[in-house]
Design a protein around this motif. Structure first.
Motif, short mmCIF file in Angstrom:
data_model
loop_
_atom_site.label_atom_id
_atom_site.label_comp_id
_atom_site.label_asym_id
_atom_site.label_seq_id
_atom_site.Cartn_x
_atom_site.Cartn_y
_atom_site.Cartn_z
N LYS A 27 5.97 20.75 7.47
CA LYS A 27 7.31 20.19 7.52
C LYS A 27 7.45 18.96 6.64
CE LYS A 27 10.87 18.50 10.70
NZ LYS A 27 11.22 18.21 12.12
N ASN A 28 6.52 18.04 6.74
CA ASN A 28 6.61 16.82 5.93
C ASN A 28 6.43 17.13 4.45
OD1 ASN A 28 6.89 13.98 5.51
ND2 ASN A 28 4.68 13.87 5.22
N LEU A 29 5.54 18.07 4.13
CA LEU A 29 5.33 18.44 2.73
C LEU A 29 6.62 19.00 2.14
CD1 LEU A 29 3.45 18.75 0.30
CD2 LEU A 29 2.80 21.00 1.20
N ALA A 30 7.27 19.90 2.85
CA ALA A 30 8.51 20.50 2.34
C ALA A 30 9.59 19.44 2.15
CB ALA A 30 8.99 21.59 3.30
N ASN A 31 9.76 18.58 3.13
CA ASN A 31 10.77 17.52 3.02
C ASN A 31 10.47 16.58 1.86
OD1 ASN A 31 12.18 18.45 5.24
ND2 ASN A 31 11.18 17.07 6.68
N THR A 32 9.19 16.27 1.68
CA THR A 32 8.78 15.35 0.63
C THR A 32 9.01 15.96 -0.75
OG1 THR A 32 7.11 14.36 2.07
CG2 THR A 32 6.85 14.04 -0.29
N LEU A 33 8.61 17.22 -0.92
CA LEU A 33 8.75 17.85 -2.23
C LEU A 33 10.20 17.93 -2.68
CD1 LEU A 33 6.14 20.74 -1.94
CD2 LEU A 33 5.93 18.62 -3.25
N GLY A 34 11.11 18.15 -1.74
CA GLY A 34 12.53 18.19 -2.09
C GLY A 34 13.00 16.85 -2.64
N ARG A 35 12.54 15.78 -2.03
CA ARG A 35 12.92 14.45 -2.50
C ARG A 35 12.25 14.08 -3.82
NH1 ARG A 35 15.42 11.11 1.31
NH2 ARG A 35 15.86 12.18 3.29
N VAL A 36 11.02 14.53 -3.99
CA VAL A 36 10.32 14.28 -5.24
C VAL A 36 11.05 14.96 -6.40
CG1 VAL A 36 8.20 14.78 -6.54
CG2 VAL A 36 8.06 13.87 -4.21
N GLU A 37 11.52 16.19 -6.18
CA GLU A 37 12.24 16.90 -7.24
C GLU A 37 13.50 16.16 -7.65
OE1 GLU A 37 11.30 19.50 -9.11
OE2 GLU A 37 9.41 19.15 -8.04
N LYS A 38 14.18 15.56 -6.71
CA LYS A 38 15.39 14.78 -7.04
C LYS A 38 15.05 13.56 -7.88
CE LYS A 38 18.11 16.25 -3.03
NZ LYS A 38 18.78 15.81 -1.77
N ARG A 46 0.84 -1.19 0.00
CA ARG A 46 0.00 0.00 0.00
C ARG A 46 0.88 1.25 0.00
NH1 ARG A 46 -0.08 -1.28 5.65
NH2 ARG A 46 0.08 0.56 7.01
N VAL A 47 0.31 2.36 -0.36
CA VAL A 47 0.99 3.67 -0.34
C VAL A 47 2.23 3.68 -1.22
CG1 VAL A 47 1.62 5.60 1.17
CG2 VAL A 47 0.18 3.81 2.07
N ALA A 48 2.14 2.99 -2.36
CA ALA A 48 3.27 2.97 -3.29
C ALA A 48 3.59 4.36 -3.84
CB ALA A 48 2.98 2.02 -4.44
N LEU A 49 2.61 5.25 -3.80
CA LEU A 49 2.81 6.63 -4.28
C LEU A 49 2.92 7.62 -3.12
CD1 LEU A 49 0.41 6.73 -7.38
CD2 LEU A 49 2.87 6.30 -7.32
N ASP A 50 3.24 7.11 -1.91
CA ASP A 50 3.44 7.96 -0.74
C ASP A 50 2.27 8.93 -0.54
OD1 ASP A 50 4.91 8.92 1.54
OD2 ASP A 50 5.48 10.68 0.37
N GLU A 51 1.09 8.37 -0.44
CA GLU A 51 -0.14 9.15 -0.23
C GLU A 51 -0.37 10.21 -1.31
OE1 GLU A 51 -1.89 7.77 1.74
OE2 GLU A 51 -0.81 7.03 3.47
N GLY A 52 0.28 10.03 -2.45
CA GLY A 52 0.06 10.95 -3.58
C GLY A 52 1.26 11.77 -3.98
N SER A 53 2.28 11.87 -3.12
CA SER A 53 3.41 12.73 -3.47
C SER A 53 4.15 12.23 -4.70
CB SER A 53 4.38 12.86 -2.29
OG SER A 53 5.18 11.70 -2.13
N LEU A 54 4.20 10.90 -4.87
CA LEU A 54 4.92 10.34 -6.02
C LEU A 54 4.07 10.35 -7.28
CD1 LEU A 54 6.82 7.46 -4.19
CD2 LEU A 54 7.78 9.55 -5.18
N GLY A 55 2.90 10.97 -7.18
CA GLY A 55 2.15 11.28 -8.39
C GLY A 55 2.76 12.46 -9.12
N GLY A 56 3.57 13.23 -8.38
CA GLY A 56 4.33 14.31 -8.99
C GLY A 56 3.60 15.61 -9.20
N LYS A 57 2.40 15.75 -8.65
CA LYS A 57 1.61 16.96 -8.92
C LYS A 57 1.47 17.89 -7.73
CE LYS A 57 -1.07 14.72 -12.58
NZ LYS A 57 -2.42 14.34 -13.06
N MET A 58 2.05 17.54 -6.60
CA MET A 58 1.94 18.40 -5.43
C MET A 58 2.94 19.55 -5.50
SD MET A 58 1.34 15.87 -2.19
CE MET A 58 -0.08 14.79 -2.11
#
Length: 323
Positions: A240-251, A209-221
């Protein structure tokens, strides 16, 4: 659509499964849209559907029951979950088994779920939380054995706590557990350490479950993404979690192969591991159903990309906002 065995249950399940949490418990859900998405998934070969009483207090089970009734000869598998009696997500190590899954509670909810699904036997019934220190309680064995002996369930499973994949291996070794549901993604790779080898050894099915990390790995946040206050994601994606997540998604976006989307890379990463039986994806829109199910036939990622993705592992510990 590709199919894999769900451990020793013998179920041949589509490797892309349909999750119903968003249909029962997220903002913006529409029942007619949800039923249309479920039907399209069936038409495209999806045969495994994961629900829970907690997803709208029976709403998602009822929707699943409706769509199964319309497709009686399609060989569909319905999975649902018993909520913890004490209402604690995730399971607390301080809680006693009899406070969480007393037999009367389990059998009562099993009956409710059967009624909502419109079936006498539930294909896969799971405990919605778990803590391995409950394993030796004799009521656990007695309850699971009775569920199977009385034909209430065909198979039994555990939904493991977020970021605690090893907290279920002891229960697996009792022989009572046919499948485990676990968070696994490009970010959350820790199930590979101990859980997956144990599942392969014991022939226990793995439902990701959560293969897309609750949606962050959909790439649209984005940093401006906000969810309604009554939507669980508003807590998970706190500032805090959103900021940390978006940085990793960009990489991750920087290493995308030409012609491949971020969700494709994320889902094919999960399906590349041989221990995985199926991965649950929440799909409420028809185009999402088509896109995600279409990935089944693309197969695993190439070894070079898989190796590179290993460096994007993000080990985290449970927090009050992550339950």
């Amino acid at each position: 659509m590709q199919y894999r065995k769900l451990g020793r249950s013998g179920f041949e399940v589509s490797d892309i499964a349909h999750g119903l949490w968003g249909m029962g418990g997220w903002s913006g859900s529409d029942d007619s849209q949800s039923l249309a998405a479920l039907q399209l998934a069936i038409d495209l070969g999806c045969n495994f559907f994961d629900s829970a009483w907690a997803y709208g207090e029976g709403k998602s089970d009822t929707l699943l029951g409706q769509i199964m009734a319309k497709n009686p000869r399609k060989g569909l598998y319905a999975a649902s979950k018993i909520p913890p009696k004490n209402g604690q997500w995730p399971a607390s190590p301080k809680a006693k088994y009899e406070e969480v899954f007393p037999a009367e509670h389990v059998f009562n909810y099993a009956d409710i779920i059967r009624k909502n699904l419109g079936t006498d036997t539930i294909d896969l019934l799971q405990f919605h939380v778990w803590s391995d220190h409950w394993t030796d309680n004799p009521d656990f064995r007695n309850t699971v054995e009775k569920l199977k002996r009385d034909g209430i369930v065909r198979a039994f499973g555990l939904s493991l706590n977020r970021w605690e994949p090893e907290n279920g291996i002891k229960a697996m070794r009792t022989g009572l557990v046919d499948s485990v549901q676990v968070i696994y993604s490009v970010f959350d790779q820790s199930p590979e350490d101990e859980l997956f080898p144990a599942c392969q050894e014991l022939n226990v099915g793995v439902i990701v479950r959560v293969a897309l990390d609750e949606g962050s790995l959909g790439g649209k946040m984005s940093k401006d993404t906000k969810f309604p206050a009554d939507d669980w994601r508003s807590r998970y994606f706190n500032p805090k979690n959103l900021a940390n997540t978006l940085g990793r998604v960009e990489k991750l976006k920087q290493i995308l192969p030409a012609g491949m989307s971020l969700p494709e890379m994320a889902l094919r990463f999960v399906l590349s591991h041989p221990a995985v039986s199926t991965t649950i994806i929440g799909m409420r829109k028809l185009d999402h159903v088509r896109e995600n199910i279409g990935l089944s036939d693309k197969g695993p990622l190439n070894p070079e990309l898989l190796k590179e993705l290993k460096s994007h592992r993000w080990d985290r510990r449970p927090a009050p906002w992550s339950d």
